[in-house]
Design an enzyme around this catalytic site. Structure first.
Site, PDB file in Angstrom:
ATOM      1  CD  GLU A 110      -3.118  -1.014   1.756  1.00 53.55           C
ATOM      2  OE1 GLU A 110      -3.410   0.096   2.242  1.00 53.55           O
ATOM      3  OE2 GLU A 110      -3.930  -1.929   1.596  1.00 53.55           O
ATOM      4  CB  CYS A 147       2.373   7.596   3.035  1.00 53.36           C
ATOM      5  SG  CYS A 147       2.545   6.536   4.477  1.00 53.36           S
ATOM      6  CB  CYS A 154       4.126  -4.402  10.816  1.00 58.18           C
ATOM      7  SG  CYS A 154       5.361  -3.666  11.914  1.00 58.18           S
ATOM      8  CB  CYS A 158       1.775  -0.896  17.621  1.00 61.14           C
ATOM      9  SG  CYS A 158       3.542  -0.665  17.412  1.00 61.14           S
ATOM     10  CB  CYS A 161      -0.862  -0.354  14.340  1.00 57.71           C
ATOM     11  SG  CYS A 161      -0.368  -0.377  12.606  1.00 57.71           S
ATOM     12  CB  CYS A 379      -1.366   7.222  10.703  1.00 58.00           C
ATOM     13  SG  CYS A 379      -0.443   8.579  10.089  1.00 58.00           S
TER      14      CYS A 379
HETATM   15  N1  SAH Z   1       6.312   1.200  11.678  1.00 60.17           N
HETATM   16  C1  SAH Z   1       6.723   2.549  11.716  1.00 60.17           C
HETATM   17  C2  SAH Z   1       6.196   3.367  10.566  1.00 60.17           C
HETATM   18  C3  SAH Z   1       4.788   3.090  10.124  1.00 60.17           C
HETATM   19  S1  SAH Z   1       3.522   3.474  11.269  1.00 60.17           S
HETATM   20  C4  SAH Z   1       6.346   3.185  13.029  1.00 60.17           C
HETATM   21  O1  SAH Z   1       5.558   2.608  13.757  1.00 60.17           O
HETATM   22  O2  SAH Z   1       6.865   4.257  13.324  1.00 60.17           O
HETATM   23  C5  SAH Z   1       3.452   5.261  11.090  1.00 60.17           C
HETATM   24  C6  SAH Z   1       2.807   5.989  12.252  1.00 60.17           C
HETATM   25  O3  SAH Z   1       1.416   5.684  12.337  1.00 60.17           O
HETATM   26  C7  SAH Z   1       3.397   5.620  13.595  1.00 60.17           C
HETATM   27  O4  SAH Z   1       3.782   6.789  14.286  1.00 60.17           O
HETATM   28  C8  SAH Z   1       2.264   4.942  14.313  1.00 60.17           C
HETATM   29  O5  SAH Z   1       2.362   5.143  15.692  1.00 60.17           O
HETATM   30  C9  SAH Z   1       1.071   5.594  13.701  1.00 60.17           C
HETATM   31  N2  SAH Z   1      -0.167   4.823  13.802  1.00 60.17           N
HETATM   32  C10 SAH Z   1      -0.312   3.485  13.797  1.00 60.17           C
HETATM   33  N3  SAH Z   1      -1.612   3.148  13.901  1.00 60.17           N
HETATM   34  C11 SAH Z   1      -2.319   4.299  13.984  1.00 60.17           C
HETATM   35  C12 SAH Z   1      -3.697   4.608  14.073  1.00 60.17           C
HETATM   36  N4  SAH Z   1      -4.621   3.661  14.094  1.00 60.17           N
HETATM   37  N5  SAH Z   1      -4.057   5.906  14.128  1.00 60.17           N
HETATM   38  C13 SAH Z   1      -3.120   6.884  14.047  1.00 60.17           C
HETATM   39  N6  SAH Z   1      -1.805   6.655  13.937  1.00 60.17           N
HETATM   40  C14 SAH Z   1      -1.399   5.366  13.910  1.00 60.17           C
HETATM   41 FE1  SF4 Z   2       4.289  -1.825  12.793  1.00 64.05          FE
HETATM   42 FE2  SF4 Z   2       2.018  -0.467  12.989  1.00 64.05          FE
HETATM   43 FE3  SF4 Z   2       3.687  -0.575  15.068  1.00 64.05          FE
HETATM   44 FE4  SF4 Z   2       4.394   0.843  12.919  1.00 64.05          FE
HETATM   45  S1  SF4 Z   2       2.663   1.254  14.286  1.00 64.05           S
HETATM   46  S2  SF4 Z   2       5.668  -0.622  14.066  1.00 64.05           S
HETATM   47  S3  SF4 Z   2       3.443  -0.404  11.287  1.00 64.05           S
HETATM   48  S4  SF4 Z   2       2.590  -2.313  14.157  1.00 64.05           S
END
Ligand code: SAH
Ligand code: SF4
Length: 398
Positions: A110, A147, A154, A158, A161, A379
């Site tokens: 994506e 982006c 991944c 988290c 996410c 995000c």
């Molecule tokens: N894996 C890397 C980059 C991709 S995620 C990282 O985690 O930094 C990019 C950003 O999206 C991160 O700062 C993450 O905390 C944020 N993010 C993830 N899930 C989200 C959500 N549901 N709503 C808003 N931001 C989110």
């Molecule tokens: Fe992976 Fe989502 Fe955590 Fe970024 S925020 S490290 S994409 S699980």
């Protein structure tokens, strides 16, 4: 293949062989090695690089600076361009577009196009300084942010996410990472140099768990694709060995750390990776990154209702930023919802209060506007709509 099932290994071998003959992703030494058998002079290789990375040709026959005969010979040897292809487009009411882009094995990644996107750097003087590039007025946008994904799925898990729900499916190659950018630039007829293009490595995946391919893509993007590294930002969840390697790089994007919590206890609950590397470990590693003039490290902070968005959390973040001992700013993002992800969005008032509390205490804080929420492009929403997501046998991951 008349009887029985085709052994999986044969299939994978064929794919590997095919991938080797893909030209997009190779440049410099690698390109000259791959085409070593043709005895090409340097300028021929340079012409090919221009065709691949500036013109973004999709077929060797389009390399018109080469004699027809040479094009024919290289194609006959099985080489092909292999520019990643946009196979599906979702368009948001706010102009954001989300694409599914086919990788080498047909798996999709994506990528998101955000016209007038702030590149996560709204409020940075660097973003405001620039004039709208000449010639771009005919377009509906004067600057844009792309982006980019670094992995399919991944492994970091988290809790807030959506991408995490997939687990890790596989790493992307440098060509596949840079190829997302090439495919999107081509679609919008955007030209770095003339148009203001920002890149954020904030799509699916953890770039620092696919470090070599990610940095390979950066070199390709900053090199023949001519996107200044100062217009790129990479975001990491805090993978310390990756940050330590990053600190050694001569050419590197800006750095963003997904902080998301004011202390280890809260962070552990939403980002299990904290058990491996604490916030203090991450800060120590970031301190080793030599920052450019006026450069700041960004702390991203996803606000989750009732979890990390209280006044006392803001006060703790202020202390943490002071303790960091490097120039930093905080980007606040209201959590974007996703099905099966058990959190709540904070109210707009809570977001504004949190921002003000940081600002009043001298911490530069910005609120990132959600883009393309209606098409699951915001995000943490990537990988909602996919059908072909079964892990491939033998495909690695972390
Ligand atoms: N894996 C890397 C980059 C991709 S995620 C990282 O985690 O930094 C990019 C950003 O999206 C991160 O700062 C993450 O905390 C944020 N993010 C993830 N899930 C989200 C959500 N549901 N709503 C808003 N931001 C989110
Ligand atoms: Fe992976 Fe989502 Fe955590 Fe970024 S925020 S490290 S994409 S699980």
């Amino acid at each position: 293949m008349t009887s029985g099932e085709k052994p999986r290994t044969t299939l994978l071998d064929a794919r590997e062989a095919e991938a080797e003959r893909r030209l997009f992703g190779l440049w410099n030494e690698e390109l000259s090695q791959a085409l070593g058998g043709f005895g090409l002079l340097k300028y021929r290789l340079r012409q090919l690089e221009t065709a691949l990375y500036r013109q973004k040709v999709t077929d060797i026959q389009e390399v018109t600076t080469w004699p027809k005969e040479l094009r024919g010979k290289v194609a006959a040897a099985g080489f092909r361009v292999g520019l990643p292809e946009i196979v599906e487009t979702f368009r948001s009411v706010d102009g954001t577009e989300r694409y599914l882009i086919a990788g080498t094995d047909g798996q999709t990644v994506e990528t998101v196009w955000m016209p007038e996107g702030d590149g996560g750097e709204e409020g940075d003087s660097s973003a405001e300084d620039d004039e709208v590039a000449e010639g771009s007025s005919r377009k509906a946008w004067s600057r844009a942010t792309i982006c980019v994904s670094s992995q399919i799925g991944c492994a970091v898990n988290c809790q807030f996410c959506l991408t995490a729900k997939l687990g890790i499916i596989r790493n992307l190659t440098a060509g596949e990472i840079a190829g997302q950018v090439a495919a999107v630039l081509k679609k919008h007829e955007a030209e770095p140099g003339r148009d203001r293009i920002n890149l954020v490595f904030m799509g699916m995946g953890e770039p620092f768990l696919n470090y070599d391919a990610f940095m390979g893509a950066v070199r390709l993007l900053a090199g023949p694709m001519e996107i200044p590294e100062s217009r790129m930002t990479v975001s990491t969840s805090g993978i310390v060995p990756g940050i330590l390697r990053f600190a050694q790089e001569k050419v590197r994007p800006r750095l963003a750390i997904s902080l998301n919590a004011p202390n280890d206890a809260v962070r552990e609950g939403i980002m299990p990776v904290t058990r491996k590397w604490s916030i203090a470990d991450v800060l120590s590693a970031v301190r080793l990154v030599p920052l450019r003039q006026r450069e700041r490290v960004t702390f991203e902070y996803v606000l989750l209702d009732g979890v990390n968005d209280k006044e006392e959390h803001a006060d703790e973040v202020v202390k943490l930023v002071r303790r960091a001992q490097f120039p930093a700013r905080v980007n606040l993002i209201a959590w974007n919802p996703g099905p099966g992800v058990p959190f709540m969005m904070p109210s707009a008032e809570t977001v504004a209060d949190f921002q003000n509390r940081l600002r009043e205490q001298g911490v530069p804080a910005f609120v990132r506007k959600p883009r393309g929420r209606d098409i699951y492009a915001a995000c943490g929403q990537l990988k909602k709509t996919t059908s072909r997501q079964e892990p491939v046998a033998g495909a690695g991951g972390e």
